[in-house]
Design a protein around this motif. Structure first.
Motif, short mmCIF file in Angstrom:
data_model
loop_
_atom_site.label_atom_id
_atom_site.label_comp_id
_atom_site.label_asym_id
_atom_site.label_seq_id
_atom_site.Cartn_x
_atom_site.Cartn_y
_atom_site.Cartn_z
N ILE A 42 -0.34 4.39 -9.60
CA ILE A 42 -1.30 5.21 -10.35
C ILE A 42 -1.52 4.66 -11.76
O ILE A 42 -2.54 4.93 -12.40
N ALA A 43 -0.56 3.85 -12.25
CA ALA A 43 -0.71 3.26 -13.58
C ALA A 43 -1.83 2.22 -13.61
O ALA A 43 -2.28 1.82 -14.69
N LYS A 44 -2.26 1.79 -12.43
CA LYS A 44 -3.38 0.86 -12.37
C LYS A 44 -4.69 1.55 -12.75
O LYS A 44 -5.68 0.89 -13.09
N VAL A 45 -4.69 2.88 -12.69
CA VAL A 45 -5.90 3.65 -12.98
C VAL A 45 -5.74 4.53 -14.21
O VAL A 45 -6.65 4.66 -15.03
N LEU A 46 -4.55 5.15 -14.36
CA LEU A 46 -4.31 6.11 -15.45
C LEU A 46 -3.44 5.51 -16.54
O LEU A 46 -2.59 4.64 -16.26
N ASP A 47 -3.64 6.00 -17.77
CA ASP A 47 -2.75 5.57 -18.84
C ASP A 47 -1.44 6.34 -18.73
O ASP A 47 -1.30 7.26 -17.91
N GLU A 48 -0.46 6.01 -19.59
CA GLU A 48 0.88 6.58 -19.45
C GLU A 48 0.92 8.09 -19.59
O GLU A 48 1.58 8.76 -18.76
N GLN B 31 14.70 8.39 -3.60
CA GLN B 31 13.51 9.15 -3.95
C GLN B 31 13.07 8.86 -5.38
O GLN B 31 11.87 8.85 -5.69
N LYS B 32 14.02 8.56 -6.27
CA LYS B 32 13.65 8.16 -7.62
C LYS B 32 12.94 6.81 -7.59
O LYS B 32 11.97 6.58 -8.34
N ASN B 33 13.43 5.91 -6.74
CA ASN B 33 12.76 4.62 -6.59
C ASN B 33 11.35 4.79 -6.05
O ASN B 33 10.42 4.07 -6.44
N LEU B 34 11.19 5.76 -5.15
CA LEU B 34 9.87 6.02 -4.57
C LEU B 34 8.91 6.52 -5.65
O LEU B 34 7.74 6.12 -5.70
N VAL B 35 9.40 7.35 -6.55
CA VAL B 35 8.57 7.83 -7.66
C VAL B 35 8.13 6.66 -8.55
O VAL B 35 6.99 6.60 -9.01
N SER B 36 9.04 5.69 -8.73
CA SER B 36 8.70 4.51 -9.54
C SER B 36 7.58 3.70 -8.89
O SER B 36 6.69 3.19 -9.58
N VAL B 37 7.64 3.58 -7.56
CA VAL B 37 6.59 2.86 -6.84
C VAL B 37 5.25 3.58 -7.00
O VAL B 37 4.20 2.95 -7.24
N ILE B 38 5.29 4.91 -6.88
CA ILE B 38 4.06 5.70 -7.03
C ILE B 38 3.49 5.55 -8.45
O ILE B 38 2.29 5.38 -8.65
N ARG B 39 4.41 5.58 -9.43
CA ARG B 39 3.96 5.43 -10.82
C ARG B 39 3.27 4.07 -11.02
O ARG B 39 2.24 3.99 -11.71
N SER B 40 3.82 3.03 -10.41
CA SER B 40 3.21 1.70 -10.54
C SER B 40 1.80 1.69 -9.98
O SER B 40 0.90 1.06 -10.54
#
Length: 377
Positions: free
Chosen positions: A208-214, A197-206
């Motif tokens: 949304i990072a295409k649109v949002l800043d950190e 599930q932590k890996n899944l969060v990393s995928v999601i972050r990747s």
């Protein structure tokens, strides 16, 4: 061998080894009945294909004496070994399986059977120094196991061994099923693990990072929860409405098998614990699945047919039971996580609908498998 012939022969085997004998039959008499079965499968004791208590030399000085050896007539190649245990004892005891394994390994016999209260088939996959001893299948000696029993007849008959591909295909299929059941459990555990599930969060972050800043990514992820749950854990309410007492004085669990105004408080001792009727039924089904871990939904239905319980059936797929509860708010099945039972191809929920007029049905079935149940008033 046709399907009809193999099914009829399985019915005859069940009659010889279960229905027509006493559970207290001694081992020697039971072994004679097994010889009868082998003869019906096409093997001949007269021609030397069936050998009782053969003296097999091991090394320069040692000998072993398995109960039964089945071999080919021409080159005396060993087909399978049988260890006989009287029906009154638990034939799945580890000591018996270790004994069979020892015989199989020492005489380089790939397949072995333990026949007692059930018929268990074992495989020694390699003849090397590494242990790889696998239980391919445990088959109850009843017509409830007609499908697996028929397959056993087709494979372990002399006709089956004359078609060597049939034996190999049987072994291959059983190993595949066992492998799939293990892989299923592993994949399920992986999907539900914190690491995944932590890996899944990393995928999601990747994404949304295409649109949002950190900072905005952090804010968004702080506002949502990413969790993988089983459908059962996601659907069943933790707090289940407690049973109420109806005007008749009978506990209202929707038990159509209990006569209004009649309350029977008999408890039952099984496997060292005392149970009421519903929990007893649950414990019996759990015990059977524990003893036969690769059982499928359809196979279990043949062991515990729907009419054993009545209109609701002994069990249903868990999702069906959960949806019924959410819709009706009336618990007709055991839905607690620890009460759900995992089969090879489904998760099931056992009915709570047991009373004085149907509990004897499932008790009778359990006795066929050597389960001892005693009433505790």
């Amino acid at each position: 061998m046709s399907l009809e012939k193999s099914e009829n022969l399985w019915a005859e085997i069940c009659y010889i080894l279960s229905e027509n004998i006493s559970k207290e039959i001694d081992e020697s008499a039971f072994q004679r009945e097994i010889i009868r079965v082998l003869e019906k499968l096409g093997w001949s004791q007269f021609r030397g294909e069936i050998v009782e208590k053969p003296c097999l030399q091991i090394g320069s000085t040692g000998n072993i004496y398995p109960d039964i050896l089945v071999q080919s007539l021409g080159n005396h190649s060993r087909k399978f070994i049988i260890e006989v245990k009287k029906p009154a004892v638990d034939s799945t005891n580890d000591a018996y399986t270790r004994q069979l394994y020892s015989y199989m390994r020492q005489v380089k016999c790939e397949l072995g059977l333990i026949i007692g209260d059930t018929l268990s088939i074992y495989l020694d996959e390699k003849e090397g120094v590494h242990e790889n001893f696998t239980c391919l299948k445990k088959i109850p000696l009843s017509m409830g196991a007609k499908e697996e029993g028929s397959l056993f007849v087709q494979t372990f008959s002399k006709d089956g061994y004359e078609h060597s591909d049939r034996v190999q295909e049987y072994v291959k299929d059983k190993l595949h099923r066992i492998g799939q059941a293990k892989a299923y459990d592993q994949m399920r555990a992986m999907l539900l693990s914190d690491k995944y599930q932590k890996n899944l969060v990393s995928v999601i972050r990747s994404d949304i990072a295409k649109v949002l800043d950190e900072p905005m990514c952090d804010k968004l992820l702080d506002e949502i929860q990413v969790t993988i749950k089983t459908k059962i854990a996601n659907t069943v309410q933790v707090a289940i409405k407690p049973f109420s007492t109806s005007k008749t004085g009978v506990t209202d669990i929707g038990n159509s098998t209990t006569t209004p105004g009649v309350k029977d408080s008999t408890r039952y001792l099984f496997d060292g614990k005392a149970y009421g009727k519903g929990k007893l039924a649950l414990a019996i089904v759990k015990k059977y699945v524990q003893d036969n871990p690769h059982t499928t939904y359809n196979e279990l239905q043949t062991i515990f047919p729907k009419d054993v319980q009545g209109s609701h059936g002994v069990f249903v797929v868990a999702d069906v039971a959960i949806k019924a509860y959410n819709r009706e708010r009336r618990r007709r099945h055991f839905l607690a996580t620890e009460d759900l039972i995992r089969l090879a191809d489904a998760t099931i929920a056992v009915s709570t609908q047991w009373g004085i007029f149907n509990i004897s049905n499932i008790i009778e079935i359990s006795k066929r498998y050597g389960y001892e149940i005693a009433e505790v008033k």
